[in-house]
Design an enzyme around this catalytic site. Structure first.
Site, PDB file in Angstrom:
ATOM      1  N   ALA A 139     -20.875  46.564 -18.443  1.00  0.00           N
ATOM      2  CA  ALA A 139     -22.298  45.895 -18.589  1.00  0.00           C
ATOM      3  C   ALA A 139     -22.993  46.350 -17.268  1.00  0.00           C
ATOM      4  O   ALA A 139     -23.706  47.364 -17.503  1.00  0.00           O
ATOM      5  CB  ALA A 139     -21.943  44.565 -18.420  1.00  0.00           C
ATOM      6  N   ARG A 151     -31.675  58.483 -16.210  1.00  0.00           N
ATOM      7  CA  ARG A 151     -33.002  58.852 -16.876  1.00  0.00           C
ATOM      8  C   ARG A 151     -34.089  59.013 -15.861  1.00  0.00           C
ATOM      9  O   ARG A 151     -35.137  59.461 -16.180  1.00  0.00           O
ATOM     10  CB  ARG A 151     -33.329  57.684 -17.907  1.00  0.00           C
ATOM     11  CG  ARG A 151     -32.124  57.610 -19.020  1.00  0.00           C
ATOM     12  CD  ARG A 151     -32.619  57.143 -20.215  1.00  0.00           C
ATOM     13  NE  ARG A 151     -32.635  55.468 -20.357  1.00  0.00           N
ATOM     14  CZ  ARG A 151     -31.482  54.840 -20.193  1.00  0.00           C
ATOM     15  NH1 ARG A 151     -30.223  55.072 -20.565  1.00  0.00           N
ATOM     16  NH2 ARG A 151     -31.559  53.389 -20.260  1.00  0.00           N
ATOM     17  N   GLU A 192     -14.525  52.824 -11.230  1.00  0.00           N
ATOM     18  CA  GLU A 192     -14.176  51.422 -11.800  1.00  0.00           C
ATOM     19  C   GLU A 192     -12.429  51.300 -11.778  1.00  0.00           C
ATOM     20  O   GLU A 192     -11.581  52.309 -11.756  1.00  0.00           O
ATOM     21  CB  GLU A 192     -14.344  51.861 -13.452  1.00  0.00           C
ATOM     22  CG  GLU A 192     -13.624  50.933 -14.360  1.00  0.00           C
ATOM     23  CD  GLU A 192     -13.970  49.318 -14.163  1.00  0.00           C
ATOM     24  OE1 GLU A 192     -15.060  49.070 -14.000  1.00  0.00           O
ATOM     25  OE2 GLU A 192     -12.989  48.520 -14.262  1.00  0.00           O
ATOM     26  N   SER A 223     -17.446  50.192 -19.597  1.00  0.00           N
ATOM     27  CA  SER A 223     -18.597  50.021 -20.798  1.00  0.00           C
ATOM     28  C   SER A 223     -17.830  49.558 -21.842  1.00  0.00           C
ATOM     29  O   SER A 223     -18.019  49.986 -23.158  1.00  0.00           O
ATOM     30  CB  SER A 223     -19.394  51.181 -20.901  1.00  0.00           C
ATOM     31  OG  SER A 223     -20.411  50.921 -21.555  1.00  0.00           O
ATOM     32  N   CYS A 281     -17.229  40.937 -24.775  1.00  0.00           N
ATOM     33  CA  CYS A 281     -17.488  39.895 -25.561  1.00  0.00           C
ATOM     34  C   CYS A 281     -16.786  39.988 -27.141  1.00  0.00           C
ATOM     35  O   CYS A 281     -16.749  38.913 -27.924  1.00  0.00           O
ATOM     36  CB  CYS A 281     -19.050  39.620 -25.865  1.00  0.00           C
ATOM     37  SG  CYS A 281     -19.817  39.401 -24.408  1.00  0.00           S
ATOM     38  N   VAL A 335     -12.599  50.416  -5.118  1.00  0.00           N
ATOM     39  CA  VAL A 335     -13.324  50.502  -3.748  1.00  0.00           C
ATOM     40  C   VAL A 335     -12.714  49.429  -3.054  1.00  0.00           C
ATOM     41  O   VAL A 335     -12.638  48.384  -3.187  1.00  0.00           O
ATOM     42  CB  VAL A 335     -14.821  50.365  -4.305  1.00  0.00           C
ATOM     43  CG1 VAL A 335     -15.288  50.572  -2.827  1.00  0.00           C
ATOM     44  CG2 VAL A 335     -15.395  51.392  -5.142  1.00  0.00           C
ATOM     45  N   ASP A 363     -21.941  39.247 -13.358  1.00  0.00           N
ATOM     46  CA  ASP A 363     -21.180  38.137 -13.009  1.00  0.00           C
ATOM     47  C   ASP A 363     -20.801  37.676 -11.632  1.00  0.00           C
ATOM     48  O   ASP A 363     -20.491  36.652 -11.191  1.00  0.00           O
ATOM     49  CB  ASP A 363     -19.815  37.893 -13.775  1.00  0.00           C
ATOM     50  CG  ASP A 363     -19.989  38.323 -15.185  1.00  0.00           C
ATOM     51  OD1 ASP A 363     -20.887  38.027 -15.810  1.00  0.00           O
ATOM     52  OD2 ASP A 363     -18.977  38.183 -15.871  1.00  0.00           O
ATOM     53  N   ALA A 365     -23.305  38.495 -20.625  1.00  0.00           N
ATOM     54  CA  ALA A 365     -23.420  39.894 -20.688  1.00  0.00           C
ATOM     55  C   ALA A 365     -25.014  40.275 -20.901  1.00  0.00           C
ATOM     56  O   ALA A 365     -25.511  41.364 -20.317  1.00  0.00           O
ATOM     57  CB  ALA A 365     -22.831  40.460 -21.935  1.00  0.00           C
ATOM     58  N   ASN A 382     -26.833  43.123 -18.254  1.00  0.00           N
ATOM     59  CA  ASN A 382     -27.244  44.326 -18.706  1.00  0.00           C
ATOM     60  C   ASN A 382     -28.765  44.727 -18.105  1.00  0.00           C
ATOM     61  O   ASN A 382     -29.070  45.663 -17.792  1.00  0.00           O
ATOM     62  CB  ASN A 382     -27.323  44.699 -20.221  1.00  0.00           C
ATOM     63  CG  ASN A 382     -25.782  45.119 -20.673  1.00  0.00           C
ATOM     64  OD1 ASN A 382     -25.540  46.308 -20.608  1.00  0.00           O
ATOM     65  ND2 ASN A 382     -24.916  44.047 -20.974  1.00  0.00           N
TER      66      ASN A 382
END
Lengths: 553, 553
Positions: free
Chosen positions: B15, B26, B37, B43, B47, B85, B292, B310, B314
């Site tokens: 998310a 970009r 992760e 990703s 939901c 981490v 969250d 969500a 995002n």
């Protein structure tokens, strides 16, 4: 006015008129409220007429939202149907009316509401009044169509005019398995949409075996010869094509009914509707007007317009009653939010389209997207063709159009709300809409539109448009996957899949503009970001392959 | 920061973290962007997890929106999964990580984004960690549930917690024909709804053979005895009830994962989430946080809140990337717009509910309506139970809730847009939404809500509420038709159909308050207008019989 009028007279008992009268009663229990209605019905479901013809609405009674009797018992309204108002004596504050019996009489008013509506346009085409030529405006109209159609098997109907009524009738007659032709003078159906958006409707009509003739106005309706198998007319088009018709549905639009207002010396606007102020008051302070008969301000362009829609008419009725009974309320103009169901497609719009903005000389950006109606990983997601118009300086939303099989009405309503609120594209990016997989995406189509617009406004990407193709001296770069390209591609394009782009930059020229496309415009945006940052001149083909294909097919 | 960091490190690849990284690429083609992760997937469609369990989403791969490989090829992101981490050295701007192999190393960052998410709440109930007790947070979780369920026929699942995940799991397990019990400690499911709105969900659960125990927290999960037919646990409720379970789904909510942030000395808010400023920056200007794990401002109450959704996550990811790369953007807080599908019902909400407003000490009006999802004369219209909360002084919308079979998501999205825009109830009355019979009504449910609120704000009608019943000394007047009353009525009510009211006023007392109801509250509003104008003291029972019945059943 501030005062409470003793007697309110309403001319026209549908939509705005009925709303005004019912609201008036709630504000004034002991006023006399009279509705004069020329036709036999009040408060009927005009927008439901095509669905009654098609059988989706089974009983004619279902179209009668209210009757004179129910308005009497519920709201103590004095409803007089089959009674035409002939003239207004503004000095004496009296209307002169004629019953169907021929009896004429006068009634006094303290306040008068004109809800005279609009009547179907009938241009002077030879033969336009031949037998079995129908308009679709009221219940007697559809009774005639039902009578005609009951005797028909696989009858041929020619629908003249590809607007709302014409297309809804085409759909409903196809549901009844009639042979249906739609004839449209312009190069596209549904004028509120821009041509590349209307193109989806053309394909849907043809996919449902509707014969479609665009850009070909009717020259004449001729009597069939013995050799021509038609019971009503031969519809002769300007191109010379001859279409045999067992019936003709005239869906050529409507014009405001302003005779009564005009003869009473009330101001009529340049567009031919009754001119009212922001309180929906005519130039006679005792006379208000609502609905299809009036001109309204287009919210986006600020211009006086004719926008005959049921929603605004109903709300205007309520506003007028409030104003009459001393509660000043303004009508802030019309966005022109509207929607059409055409077979499996929904097509909706709100605000200005590109044609309007060009005519009004307004600067704009146009953006095309094809997001999924809900999360792609949940079954049943359908792409929505979404067009967004926004102001280059302020980033304000100016208009939106959407066509697709699912979720179109929701996005148009969200965008109509945003437009009413004067929201910018930043605001759209930050809308917090309801997400669960069956309903939407974590980034809703409306959010995506806002984000894509932010990229344009920030100068991160420049857009190219479907109507600029072929691209001339520029390079057209297709960044889709190889399997997508294998199916079909835009002639003249070169192909580098997005995921290989960073390693194949040397295949691209630095002295030419590069127009990048993918399927919908998202991957080509990513490609543009890569290319720009490596110093290439590029633009993203907004809407990409999908928009190009819609127009070309 | 203004500068362009050379190296961006993101902790958490779902998310908000994935959004931040992709957007960062970009904006900066030549930065190094690393995602750490802890789990095996990035990703993924959190939901969608219940729908995979239920089989609506057939393939696990469909839940993987992106993979480490696709993020590498598409966005040149350095994604390191199964890598936790461990700590942040803010002074040195380094994170210390541990791979699943046990190898530990450090990485430098110029900017750090924490998207550490939230973890399922597991209160210290005895036996909560027994075998075949599942949480539903990630793909390994649902793999376990799938493994368990493959061996089961008509298995018994006990779902603990009636929130989103709990109810979605209950629905999906019923789809697979399991026997399902939902246990909820509070007197209602779905805390974001007020109790009379949640009541519709209780009925829907029971209609779909879900065994529902409200107001009855779990006391313990015990090992089944030989006599008790359960393979996992006996769920013992506070009431003493014992529920045999072949599996237990724990849907007790989530708590933000803030260990990493806390240990690094970052500020944690009172609600237990990472505290960020309006740019989503922590108290260390090199460290941002999203999703969250953070506390957000509730837009309506202005209070710091935990709203794990969500959509906001995002959008926050994107905003953070913009801020890091020198494009200041604010996150304006969260409305809490959300939606649940429960069998044939949809239940959505946005903004504050009545419980919140009471807790925050805010004045409000509450309004209940039951309008049709589209024009009543077109087939398939379904009533929507709609609750609107608005400010008595300004008329501003404060929150909305809707439950129904059709059109709920659209109205919640329109209301969420209106709320974001700060619209008043006057604005809602004047929204111009898309109307054609299959989609809506000339007066859309949202317009009707606005108009009903105008009546309250103008003092035209005062409201009574379901929780005030029975009405004590007042008279409860039912103005429905005789045939409606014959079916069922509210005990103690007297009956005068609306259409007879004007002639039977003498049957009503002038010395008592009259509470008027009909089916939905519209006709009783008309009745109130009549009664008020004749000098009676009366209030309209908002939501009327339908809301009363929902609560009572």
């Amino acid at each position: 006015m501030g005062m409470s009028p003793k007697r309110l007279v309403v001319v026209g008992g549908v939509a705005g008129g009925a709303s005004a009268a019912a609201r008036a009663r709630r504000l004034c229990e002991n006023c006399q409220i009279i509705i004069f209605e020329r036709g036999p019905h009040v408060s009927f479901a005009n927008c439901g007429l095509p669905y009654f013809v098609g059988g989706e609405i089974a009983e004619q009674d279902e179209l009668l939202v209210q009757t004179p009797g129910s308005l009497k018992t519920r709201f103590n309204l004095d409803v007089r149907v089959n009674t035409e108002v002939l003239s207004i004596d503004r000095q004496a504050r009296r209307v002169k009316v004629r019953e169907s019996s021929g009896r004429e009489y006068e009634e006094h008013y303290d306040a008068l509401v004109l809800s005279t509506g609009a009547s179907p346009l009938k241009p002077p085409i030879p033969g336009i009044d031949r037998q079995n030529h129908f308009t679709v405006r009221n219940i007697p109209d559809v009774e005639k169509i039902m009578n005609w159609s009951r005797g028909c098997e696989r009858c041929r109907a020619v629908v003249v005019g590809g607007g709302y009524i014409g297309l809804e009738m085409a759909e409903q007659l196809r549901h009844r398995n009639f042979r249906v032709t739609v004839v449209e003078a312009l190069p596209q159906v549904m004028a509120p949409l821009d041509p590349e958006m209307a193109a989806w409707l053309h394909a849907e009509l043809r996919a449902n075996n509707v014969d479609l003739h665009l850009n070909d106005p009717v020259a004449a309706f001729e009597a069939p010869t013995a050799a021509e198998p038609a019971r009503a007319s031969i519809v002769v088009l300007k191109s010379g094509r001859r279409l045999p018709a067992d019936s003709v549905i005239l869906g050529l639009g409507v014009k405001p009914e302003v005779g009564l207002a005009k003869n009473a010396g009330l101001e009529i606007g340049q567009r031919g509707g009754i001119r009212v102020n922001e309180h929906l008051q005519t130039n006679d302070p005792r006379i208000w007007a609502v609905g299809d008969a009036i001109e309204v301000r287009d919210v986006v362009t600020g211009q006086w317009s004719l926008i005959p829609l049921a929603g605004p008419a109903n709300r205007q009725g309520r506003i007028v009653a409030d104003n009459i009974f001393g509660r000043p309320r303004r009508y802030d103009g019309t966005l022109g939010t509207a929607i059409l169901r055409l077979f499996k497609l929904s097509a909706g719009c709100t605000g200005a389209n590109e044609k309007c903005l060009q005519k009004a000389g307004r600067a704009y950006h146009a953006l095309h997207l094809h997001p999924n109606s809900h999360a792609g990983y949940y079954p049943g997601a359908e792409p929505i063709a979404l067009k967004i118009l926004f102001a280059p300086d302020t980033g304000r939303l100016l208009g939106a159009q959407a066509v697709g099989r699912d979720g179109v009405d929701k996005r148009i309503d969200v965008l109509a709300t945003a437009l009413k609120a004067g929201m910018t594209m930043n605001d759209l990016a930050e809308l917090e809409l309801a997400y669960a997989p069956p309903y939407g995406s974590a980034k809703d189509p409306v959010n995506l539109a806002g984000m894509a617009a932010q990229n344009v406004l920030a100068g991160d990407v420049r857009l190219a448009h479907w109507h600029e193709l072929p691209v001339g001296d520029a390079v057209l770069l297709d960044v889709r996957r190889a399997d997508e390209r294998a199916q079909s591609f835009i002639p003249g394009s070169v192909h580098i899949p997005l995921d290989q782009l960073r390693f194949r930059l040397n295949e691209l020229p630095r002295d030419k503009e590069i127009i990048v496309h993918c399927l919908s415009g998202q991957r080509s945006y990513y490609a543009c970001r890569v290319l720009s940052q490596y110093g290439f001149r590029c633009r993203n083909l907004t809407g990409s392959y999908r928009t190009w294909q819609a127009v070309k097919s």
